[in-house]
Design a protein around this motif. Structure first.
Motif, PDB file in Angstrom:
ATOM      1  N   ALA A 119      47.418  20.419  65.587  1.00 28.45           N
ATOM      2  CA  ALA A 119      46.039  20.350  65.112  1.00 28.45           C
ATOM      3  C   ALA A 119      45.136  20.830  66.236  1.00 28.45           C
ATOM      4  O   ALA A 119      45.316  20.425  67.379  1.00 28.45           O
ATOM      5  N   THR A 120      44.209  21.706  65.918  1.00 26.29           N
ATOM      6  CA  THR A 120      43.384  22.254  67.002  1.00 26.29           C
ATOM      7  C   THR A 120      42.037  22.769  66.508  1.00 26.29           C
ATOM      8  O   THR A 120      41.830  23.044  65.329  1.00 26.29           O
ATOM      9  N   HIS A 121      41.110  22.848  67.476  1.00 31.00           N
ATOM     10  CA  HIS A 121      39.807  23.476  67.263  1.00 31.00           C
ATOM     11  C   HIS A 121      39.741  24.848  67.907  1.00 31.00           C
ATOM     12  O   HIS A 121      38.759  25.544  67.788  1.00 31.00           O
ATOM     13  N   ASP A 122      40.790  25.136  68.686  1.00 25.11           N
ATOM     14  CA  ASP A 122      40.712  26.245  69.629  1.00 25.11           C
ATOM     15  C   ASP A 122      40.994  27.584  68.948  1.00 25.11           C
ATOM     16  O   ASP A 122      42.146  27.973  68.743  1.00 25.11           O
ATOM     17  N   ALA A 123      39.931  28.286  68.558  1.00 25.42           N
ATOM     18  CA  ALA A 123      40.076  29.512  67.782  1.00 25.42           C
ATOM     19  C   ALA A 123      40.850  30.588  68.549  1.00 25.42           C
ATOM     20  O   ALA A 123      41.726  31.256  67.992  1.00 25.42           O
ATOM     21  N   ALA A 124      40.570  30.691  69.856  1.00 20.99           N
ATOM     22  CA  ALA A 124      41.204  31.740  70.654  1.00 20.99           C
ATOM     23  C   ALA A 124      42.718  31.598  70.621  1.00 20.99           C
ATOM     24  O   ALA A 124      43.456  32.578  70.457  1.00 20.99           O
ATOM     25  N   ILE A 125      43.172  30.342  70.732  1.00 25.14           N
ATOM     26  CA  ILE A 125      44.617  30.109  70.752  1.00 25.14           C
ATOM     27  C   ILE A 125      45.241  30.460  69.404  1.00 25.14           C
ATOM     28  O   ILE A 125      46.259  31.156  69.323  1.00 25.14           O
ATOM     29  N   VAL A 126      44.600  29.995  68.338  1.00 25.22           N
ATOM     30  CA  VAL A 126      45.148  30.256  66.996  1.00 25.22           C
ATOM     31  C   VAL A 126      45.227  31.760  66.760  1.00 25.22           C
ATOM     32  O   VAL A 126      46.243  32.281  66.281  1.00 25.22           O
ATOM     33  N   ASP A 173      41.228  23.771  80.372  1.00 19.41           N
ATOM     34  CA  ASP A 173      40.495  25.039  80.366  1.00 19.41           C
ATOM     35  C   ASP A 173      41.348  26.144  79.731  1.00 19.41           C
ATOM     36  O   ASP A 173      42.573  26.049  79.681  1.00 19.41           O
ATOM     37  N   PRO A 174      40.677  27.176  79.227  1.00 20.89           N
ATOM     38  CA  PRO A 174      41.377  28.210  78.432  1.00 20.89           C
ATOM     39  C   PRO A 174      42.562  28.842  79.168  1.00 20.89           C
ATOM     40  O   PRO A 174      43.627  29.021  78.570  1.00 20.89           O
ATOM     41  N   ALA A 175      42.399  29.114  80.467  1.00 11.52           N
ATOM     42  CA  ALA A 175      43.476  29.790  81.196  1.00 11.52           C
ATOM     43  C   ALA A 175      44.726  28.925  81.215  1.00 11.52           C
ATOM     44  O   ALA A 175      45.848  29.381  80.971  1.00 11.52           O
ATOM     45  N   THR A 176      44.532  27.605  81.471  1.00 14.38           N
ATOM     46  CA  THR A 176      45.669  26.688  81.516  1.00 14.38           C
ATOM     47  C   THR A 176      46.262  26.479  80.127  1.00 14.38           C
ATOM     48  O   THR A 176      47.461  26.273  79.969  1.00 14.38           O
ATOM     49  N   SER A 177      45.381  26.546  79.104  1.00  7.03           N
ATOM     50  CA  SER A 177      45.844  26.349  77.736  1.00  7.03           C
ATOM     51  C   SER A 177      46.926  27.348  77.363  1.00  7.03           C
ATOM     52  O   SER A 177      47.872  27.027  76.638  1.00  7.03           O
ATOM     53  N   ILE A 178      46.786  28.581  77.869  1.00 14.60           N
ATOM     54  CA  ILE A 178      47.777  29.609  77.540  1.00 14.60           C
ATOM     55  C   ILE A 178      49.161  29.157  77.999  1.00 14.60           C
ATOM     56  O   ILE A 178      50.152  29.288  77.274  1.00 14.60           O
ATOM     57  N   GLY A 179      49.203  28.556  79.196  1.00 18.86           N
ATOM     58  CA  GLY A 179      50.476  28.039  79.719  1.00 18.86           C
ATOM     59  C   GLY A 179      51.054  26.958  78.817  1.00 18.86           C
ATOM     60  O   GLY A 179      52.254  26.940  78.528  1.00 18.86           O
ATOM     61  N   MET A 229      52.768  11.571  91.071  1.00 20.30           N
ATOM     62  CA  MET A 229      52.107  10.623  90.175  1.00 20.30           C
ATOM     63  C   MET A 229      51.131  11.409  89.304  1.00 20.30           C
ATOM     64  O   MET A 229      50.624  12.460  89.719  1.00 20.30           O
ATOM     65  N   PRO A 230      50.817  10.901  88.104  1.00 22.53           N
ATOM     66  CA  PRO A 230      49.922  11.648  87.202  1.00 22.53           C
ATOM     67  C   PRO A 230      48.594  12.033  87.850  1.00 22.53           C
ATOM     68  O   PRO A 230      48.082  13.138  87.613  1.00 22.53           O
ATOM     69  N   ASP A 231      48.016  11.147  88.685  1.00 16.85           N
ATOM     70  CA  ASP A 231      46.704  11.493  89.247  1.00 16.85           C
ATOM     71  C   ASP A 231      46.790  12.565  90.335  1.00 16.85           C
ATOM     72  O   ASP A 231      45.766  13.009  90.843  1.00 16.85           O
ATOM     73  N   GLU A 232      48.006  12.953  90.705  1.00 19.12           N
ATOM     74  CA  GLU A 232      48.149  14.059  91.651  1.00 19.12           C
ATOM     75  C   GLU A 232      48.317  15.392  90.934  1.00 19.12           C
ATOM     76  O   GLU A 232      48.529  16.412  91.566  1.00 19.12           O
ATOM     77  N   LEU A 233      48.281  15.365  89.606  1.00 20.30           N
ATOM     78  CA  LEU A 233      48.528  16.582  88.825  1.00 20.30           C
ATOM     79  C   LEU A 233      47.235  17.059  88.167  1.00 20.30           C
ATOM     80  O   LEU A 233      46.334  16.266  87.889  1.00 20.30           O
ATOM     81  N   SER A 234      47.171  18.364  87.893  1.00 16.71           N
ATOM     82  CA  SER A 234      46.040  18.907  87.146  1.00 16.71           C
ATOM     83  C   SER A 234      46.201  18.525  85.672  1.00 16.71           C
ATOM     84  O   SER A 234      47.262  18.062  85.252  1.00 16.71           O
ATOM     85  N   GLY A 235      45.101  18.727  84.905  1.00 15.05           N
ATOM     86  CA  GLY A 235      45.153  18.413  83.480  1.00 15.05           C
ATOM     87  C   GLY A 235      46.289  19.123  82.766  1.00 15.05           C
ATOM     88  O   GLY A 235      47.022  18.536  81.978  1.00 15.05           O
ATOM     89  N   GLY A 236      46.420  20.401  83.076  1.00 10.95           N
ATOM     90  CA  GLY A 236      47.471  21.194  82.426  1.00 10.95           C
ATOM     91  C   GLY A 236      48.857  20.648  82.759  1.00 10.95           C
ATOM     92  O   GLY A 236      49.722  20.549  81.881  1.00 10.95           O
ATOM     93  N   GLU A 237      49.028  20.256  84.025  1.00 17.92           N
ATOM     94  CA  GLU A 237      50.336  19.717  84.430  1.00 17.92           C
ATOM     95  C   GLU A 237      50.609  18.375  83.756  1.00 17.92           C
ATOM     96  O   GLU A 237      51.738  18.088  83.350  1.00 17.92           O
ATOM     97  N   GLN A 238      49.542  17.577  83.637  1.00 15.59           N
ATOM     98  CA  GLN A 238      49.725  16.280  82.971  1.00 15.59           C
ATOM     99  C   GLN A 238      50.143  16.479  81.519  1.00 15.59           C
ATOM    100  O   GLN A 238      51.003  15.772  81.006  1.00 15.59           O
ATOM    101  N   GLN A 239      49.528  17.483  80.875  1.00 15.43           N
ATOM    102  CA  GLN A 239      49.909  17.729  79.492  1.00 15.43           C
ATOM    103  C   GLN A 239      51.351  18.212  79.394  1.00 15.43           C
ATOM    104  O   GLN A 239      52.058  17.898  78.441  1.00 15.43           O
ATOM    105  N   PRO A 287      46.182  19.454  71.715  1.00 13.31           N
ATOM    106  CA  PRO A 287      46.808  19.348  73.038  1.00 13.31           C
ATOM    107  C   PRO A 287      46.034  20.104  74.121  1.00 13.31           C
ATOM    108  O   PRO A 287      46.179  19.797  75.305  1.00 13.31           O
ATOM    109  N   THR A 288      45.227  21.076  73.715  1.00 10.10           N
ATOM    110  CA  THR A 288      44.485  21.845  74.722  1.00 10.10           C
ATOM    111  C   THR A 288      43.017  21.430  74.771  1.00 10.10           C
ATOM    112  O   THR A 288      42.204  22.072  75.419  1.00 10.10           O
ATOM    113  N   GLY A 289      42.694  20.341  74.091  1.00  8.93           N
ATOM    114  CA  GLY A 289      41.293  19.920  73.981  1.00  8.93           C
ATOM    115  C   GLY A 289      40.636  19.581  75.303  1.00  8.93           C
ATOM    116  O   GLY A 289      39.427  19.707  75.448  1.00  8.93           O
TER     117      GLY A 289
END
Lengths: 245, 302
Positions: free
Chosen positions: A210-217, A186-192, A151-161, A181-183
């Motif tokens: 669309a993003t604010h995340d400079a590191a990713i861009v 956390d940064p480590a999960t965002s890479i995935g 179920m969604p509540d059994e997953l981490s944020g990254g997994e839910q995304q 999508p990575t808003g």
């Protein structure tokens, strides 16, 4: 004959998947236009970052692509269709060719991973047999193999995304729109997450993020369009987030 | 279209708004019961009119010793000639179907037979009190006025009496009942429509997450709206069925009770009852679907 056929084919190949032609969008309650005279072409298979501060018009751009809003001026073509001439009852068919991912995932809490992804196919009337075949493939593609019955509540944020991405991609859309999508991740999960989006992009799907995340861009080195107060202030292939010019 | 998916969505929606759904069903049931009862009364009146119009007669009472009419007091009872003249004139009228003469003796006989169970009344009356009369059947009961004006004031005629007047009083009572039922039904229907609108709005709000996703992935408007529409339609259907029970009760308790009381010779056939019930149910379903549809257009923008 062969020559003209080829040329026709090439023309279609080169027509942009998303084409904004001098588009202006004003909201009735706001003085400044959300988008002002914006022209952007996104080619098939491209990966495009839409950057800029809050209120710069990124979300408006995405909403216009989905025909959730109408422009006050200018023309928008998506997947070869002139949106101004697309009748309302055909809009759902346009949206079937566009996948959407959001910052807040928007999963159905009472359905498990498989059901959440299957939902997107059920509601457009796909046969059950097709759903049973396709959904596990996509769940695997986003890296959630073995977790289809969570179920969604059994997953981490990254997994839910990842589930949300699977749902957006399961109908093999031509375009994938991702709004921050990575808003919430956390940064480590965002890479995935970015790896999943990149994998989807490699299948030939156009991705607009669309993003604010400079590191990713900066790390992805893809095309960057920067909006500021509704205007395009930068359009750079293999760009970075900051003002690098 | 996946029927199972739609059905489960409807079930979830109805259950989630259980109290509102019950309110809708009750309101729809009451409004349809009133509407249906009004319609039943309407049918009954129509049928009785048809039945009685063929049977009612105009009675021309002739003068006798006790007539209050000044014309009678002046001239006294009609002479043989006057009586014969009236009969010939009546038979000559194109509107008249048949004429029967009832002598004073016959009138007394009928009177005492009719009130056999009430000897006090018979004792109080005198055979001379009852006038002789002509019973006139008309081709068309509406022609009463022509007959009345031709004979009222004629020599020997006391008065011209139309049986329809009694019947009309009874019909007026029934029409009043019918109108009252229709008015209350109308108010209830408006209330039902508003309630349904609100219920669907609540339902749309509580499922906004699902419908939002459905919109995004390109589900057709029809597919998104269908569960809500059917939710309204099913509430309407259940309301209609409950209302039908009330209508059946109204038929057997109210109308049949009235029938015993007033002794009208016509019973509404079951086919009329079925017609009224079907009409009420169809109306309930249509009303609820329409209210849902309008509500959806406001709260489920696509």
């Amino acid at each position: 004959m062969v020559g003209s056929d080829t040329r026709h084919h090439n023309l279609r190949e080169h027509a942009p998947v998303i084409n904004f032609d001098n588009v202006t969008k004003r909201y009735p309650t706001q003085k400044r236009p959300a988008l002002e005279d914006v022209s952007i072409q996104v080619e098939k298979g491209e990966f495009l970052f839409l950057v800029g501060p809050s209120g710069s018009g990124k979300s408006t751009f995405l909403r216009l692509v989905l025909k959730e809003e109408r422009p006050n001026d200018g023309r928008i073509h998506v997947a070869g269709k002139d949106l101004a001439r697309l009748s309302n009852w055909k809009v759902p068919h346009l949206r079937r060719r566009i996948g959407c991912v959001f910052q807040d995932f928007r999963l159905l809490p009472n359905k498990d991973v498989f059901e959440n992804v299957a939902f997107a196919l059920e509601v457009i009337g796909k046969p059950r047999r097709f759903i049973r075949k396709v959904v596990p493939e996509v769940v695997e593609l986003v890296g959630l193999e073995g977790k289809a019955d969570r179920m969604p509540d059994e997953l981490s944020g990254g997994e839910q995304q990842r589930v949300a991405i699977a749902r957006a991609f399961v109908n093999r859309p031509m375009i994938l729109l991702a709004d921050e999508p990575t808003g919430n991740i956390d940064p480590a999960t965002s890479i995935g997450i970015m790896k999943v989006l990149d994998r989807i992009n490699r299948t030939g799907t156009t991705v607009v993020m669309a993003t604010h995340d400079a590191a990713i861009v900066d790390s992805m080195r893809k095309r960057v369009v920067e909006l500021e107060e509704g205007k395009v202030v930068r359009d750079q292939s293999r760009g970075v987030y900051g003002q690098a010019y | 279209m996946r029927a199972q998916f739609v059905l489960s969505e409807i079930w979830i929606g109805l259950r989630r708004n259980l109290t509102m759904t019950i309110a809708v069903i009750v309101t729809v049931a009451i409004s349809l019961a009133l509407f249906g009862s009004g319609l039943l009364i309407n049918r009954q009146v129509d049928q009785m009119r048809g039945f009685w119009e063929g049977r009612i007669q105009v009675t021309i009472y002739l003068c006798n010793e006790v007539s209050a009419n000044p014309q009678c007091q002046e001239n006294g009872p009609p002479t043989e000639e006057q009586r014969a003249q009236i009969q010939t004139d009546l038979e000559a009228m194109p509107q008249v179907e048949s004429v029967t003469y009832e002598s004073a003796e016959e009138a007394w006989q009928h009177f005492s037979e009719r009130f056999e169970s009430n000897p006090a009344l018979v004792d109080a009356a005198d055979p001379e009190d009852l006038p002789e009369s002509f019973r006139v059947a008309l081709h068309n009961p509406q022609d009463f006025n022509q007959v009345a004006s031709a004979f009222e004031g004629a020599p020997g005629v006391d008065n011209v009496y139309d049986e329809r007047q009694i019947l009309n009083r009874f019909f007026d009572l029934l029409s009043g009942l019918q109108n009252a039922a229709f008015i209350v039904a109308l108010v209830q229907i408006v209330a039902a429509a508003l309630l349904i609108g609100n219920t669907i709005r609540l339902s749309a709000y509580s499922r906004r997450r699902e419908t939002g996703i459905m919109r995004l992935v390109g589900a057709s408007n029809f597919y998104i709206q269908l569960p809500f529409l059917l939710e309204g339609a099913i509430a309407g259907l259940i309301g209609g069925i409950v209302g039908s029970i009330f209508i059946v009760a109204a038929k057997f308790l109210l109308l049949d009770g009235m029938q015993d009381y007033f002794q009208f010779a016509t019973t509404l056939p079951i086919s009329e009852l079925i017609y009224v019930i079907l009409l009420s149910i169809v109306l309930g379903v249509l009303l609820c679907s329409l209210a849902s549809f309008i509500s959806l257009r406001r709260y489920l923008r696509v």
